[in-house]
Write a protein that holds these residues in place. Sequence first.
Motif, PDB file in Angstrom:
ATOM      1  N   TYR A  44       0.870  -1.344   0.068  1.00 24.19           N
ATOM      2  CA  TYR A  44      -0.041   0.038  -0.069  1.00 24.19           C
ATOM      3  C   TYR A  44       0.801   1.271  -0.037  1.00 24.19           C
ATOM      4  O   TYR A  44       0.686   2.256  -0.765  1.00 24.19           O
ATOM      5  CB  TYR A  44      -0.900   0.053   1.283  1.00 24.19           C
ATOM      6  CG  TYR A  44      -1.951  -0.943   1.277  1.00 24.19           C
ATOM      7  CD1 TYR A  44      -2.116  -2.077   0.720  1.00 24.19           C
ATOM      8  CD2 TYR A  44      -3.120  -0.585   1.950  1.00 24.19           C
ATOM      9  CE1 TYR A  44      -3.152  -2.877   0.722  1.00 24.19           C
ATOM     10  CE2 TYR A  44      -4.038  -1.600   2.143  1.00 24.19           C
ATOM     11  CZ  TYR A  44      -4.238  -2.764   1.378  1.00 24.19           C
ATOM     12  OH  TYR A  44      -5.224  -3.508   1.343  1.00 24.19           O
ATOM     13  N   LEU A  45       1.678   1.279   0.829  1.00 22.64           N
ATOM     14  CA  LEU A  45       2.468   2.520   0.923  1.00 22.64           C
ATOM     15  C   LEU A  45       3.666   2.541  -0.230  1.00 22.64           C
ATOM     16  O   LEU A  45       3.744   3.896  -0.557  1.00 22.64           O
ATOM     17  CB  LEU A  45       3.674   2.049   2.428  1.00 22.64           C
ATOM     18  CG  LEU A  45       3.006   2.057   3.637  1.00 22.64           C
ATOM     19  CD1 LEU A  45       4.018   1.735   4.630  1.00 22.64           C
ATOM     20  CD2 LEU A  45       2.072   3.271   3.940  1.00 22.64           C
ATOM     21  N   ARG A  46       4.292   1.332  -0.809  1.00 18.89           N
ATOM     22  CA  ARG A  46       4.830   1.637  -1.963  1.00 18.89           C
ATOM     23  C   ARG A  46       3.872   1.898  -3.249  1.00 18.89           C
ATOM     24  O   ARG A  46       4.350   2.636  -4.011  1.00 18.89           O
ATOM     25  CB  ARG A  46       5.527   0.245  -2.432  1.00 18.89           C
ATOM     26  CG  ARG A  46       6.578  -0.389  -1.513  1.00 18.89           C
ATOM     27  CD  ARG A  46       7.284  -1.308  -2.170  1.00 18.89           C
ATOM     28  NE  ARG A  46       8.205  -2.022  -0.666  1.00 18.89           N
ATOM     29  CZ  ARG A  46       7.996  -3.165  -0.434  1.00 18.89           C
ATOM     30  NH1 ARG A  46       6.900  -4.124  -1.271  1.00 18.89           N
ATOM     31  NH2 ARG A  46       8.367  -3.758   0.502  1.00 18.89           N
ATOM     32  N   GLY A  47       2.609   1.550  -3.283  1.00 18.78           N
ATOM     33  CA  GLY A  47       1.706   2.010  -4.275  1.00 18.78           C
ATOM     34  C   GLY A  47       1.641   3.606  -4.085  1.00 18.78           C
ATOM     35  O   GLY A  47       1.528   4.258  -5.218  1.00 18.78           O
ATOM     36  N   ALA A  48       1.394   4.093  -2.986  1.00 17.75           N
ATOM     37  CA  ALA A  48       1.285   5.204  -2.708  1.00 17.75           C
ATOM     38  C   ALA A  48       2.491   6.343  -3.114  1.00 17.75           C
ATOM     39  O   ALA A  48       2.243   7.259  -3.746  1.00 17.75           O
ATOM     40  CB  ALA A  48       0.956   5.681  -1.366  1.00 17.75           C
ATOM     41  N   ALA A  49       3.523   5.696  -2.851  1.00 13.70           N
ATOM     42  CA  ALA A  49       4.962   6.413  -3.127  1.00 13.70           C
ATOM     43  C   ALA A  49       5.197   6.634  -4.661  1.00 13.70           C
ATOM     44  O   ALA A  49       5.307   7.537  -5.178  1.00 13.70           O
ATOM     45  CB  ALA A  49       6.098   5.679  -2.284  1.00 13.70           C
TER      46      ALA A  49
END
Lengths: 287, 292
Positions: B179-184
């Motif tokens: 999720y965090l990587r996607g957001a980044a």
Amino acid sequence: MAETLSRPQNLREWLAFVLVWGAAGLVTAVFCWLLGDIVWHGIGHVSWTFLTAPPENAGRQGGIGPILASTSLILGVCLAVSLPIGIGTAVLLAEFTSDQSLFGRITRRSLDILAGVPSIVFGLFGNAFFCKMLGLGFSILSGGLTLACMVLPVLIRSTEEGFRAVPASYRLSAAALGLSRTTTLIHLLLPAAVPGLLVGLVLGVGRAIAETAALIFTSGYVDRMPESLLDSGRALSIHIFDLSMNVSGGDTNAYASALILVIMLLAINGTVSWLATYGLHRKIMTV
Amino acid sequence: MTSLSNNTLSRWSTDELLCWSLRGIATIAGTIVMLIVVFLIVEALPVLHHVGLLRFFTDPSWHPAEGLYNLTPMLWGTLFAMTGSVLIATPLGILSAVFCHYYAPSVLARPYRRLIELLAGVPSVVYGFWGLVVLVPLIAEIQPPGPSLLAGILILTIMILPTIALMADASLANVPQQYLRGAAALGLPRWATIRGVVFPAVRSGLFTGVILETGRAIGETMAILMVCGNVVQIPSTIFDPIRTLTANIALEMAYAIGDHRAALFVSGLVLLAMIVALVVSAEWVSRGRMYG
């Protein structure tokens, strides 16, 4: 990255940054204020005499010797009762019942509710059941038994975690060797689950030492040195409460007692996090 | 989890014995709640019989000696103190957890988490004492008398903050990395990620935390007793003294007899009912029914 942001977006990020750091700063400041205040006012009065001498003049002078004795007796009763029941229940829940069984579900649910019951309600119950119905009166025994009911959920929860952290291969190998489940439990699972058990124990002790409301109507106020478990005894937390609310001029001794209580709890907390980080970790890693 | 279920072909009679004795022990542990409920009801019955449940809400005042048992001011006291502290502690606690996970450099995050854990371990009587000697005089300077709803709310806030902060912290730790990587990868800045990606993912965890802290706020006795002034009244400003249900029990239990004592057990029952409702709703949320 920042320059790709539109202006309001940028403002929002900046605001969030300030808010988050502000919240953390505020919490830290309050914590330091609280702890600093207790240490600052209390440290001057803590001495060996204070720890051993009996309270004089309703606690304004003198020490907390008998109170520490009562506190440890209450704690002793509490642990002597709650440990066997807690470990037994945890073993049953973790090893001998499946998660779906009705018995396990009901027991777990009632423990969840027990964990949320306000301490004053435990006090009411202890007063009605242990003091009145069982005829124990205001005594260290009643107080300890009431506390035992209170710490059970904490104790069971972490002991159960401890058993669940033991790898399944232990059980399978033991079964393959034809060991009885009793033998497996005593010689394999119990030693392997010790860290979880210790965490539960220390958390339970912490909750018991900190408790006030459940003890007022069960173990009572008497600040003499207890002679038997059926004597009334004043716990440290009740002593602080009494000094600050009912005794004018008791603040200095209340500060010193509060400092002792906080130090005890900090030590307990330190032990828990040490056990949780190193004890449990190492146990699982050696497998 | 390979639990050794009961139908394993075990040849050992000791196993049978062990299993049954463990069941006996667990039954003791499981029946304590029942015992508590039964005893509260038994002790409360006389007054429910004489007075009836309705009069606990319609009597003109709380004067147990004269047979007047109006619990509403105490109920309001509990509700006001609870609502106020939950409203302040929830955002602070969640922001604390966010600080630990996304804002603090790792040098700060660990000690800060430890500090919250310590805060959770400080006994309520110490909070109450601190409130009494530090907070109450400060409030008295702004607006006498000092012991007040405001003092209660502030002390409760400090006490329940660790509950929500630790719960939120545990939930945030479970947010999937992708999720965090996607957001980044989408170029979202930090707060936009937290608000748009992280918070929706941990909604049920946060909600459970709020329920737990509410339970703690309702049940707290000593601290609130020490700072709230304990006047039986519905407060008109936050500087008015109040008395909560829990404080009422603690204050009057020592000398209460007869119907008065039974009335205190009724308020214990009311408290217990609130907690059971909270636990049930917490379970409901954690099963995910809340969001379908």
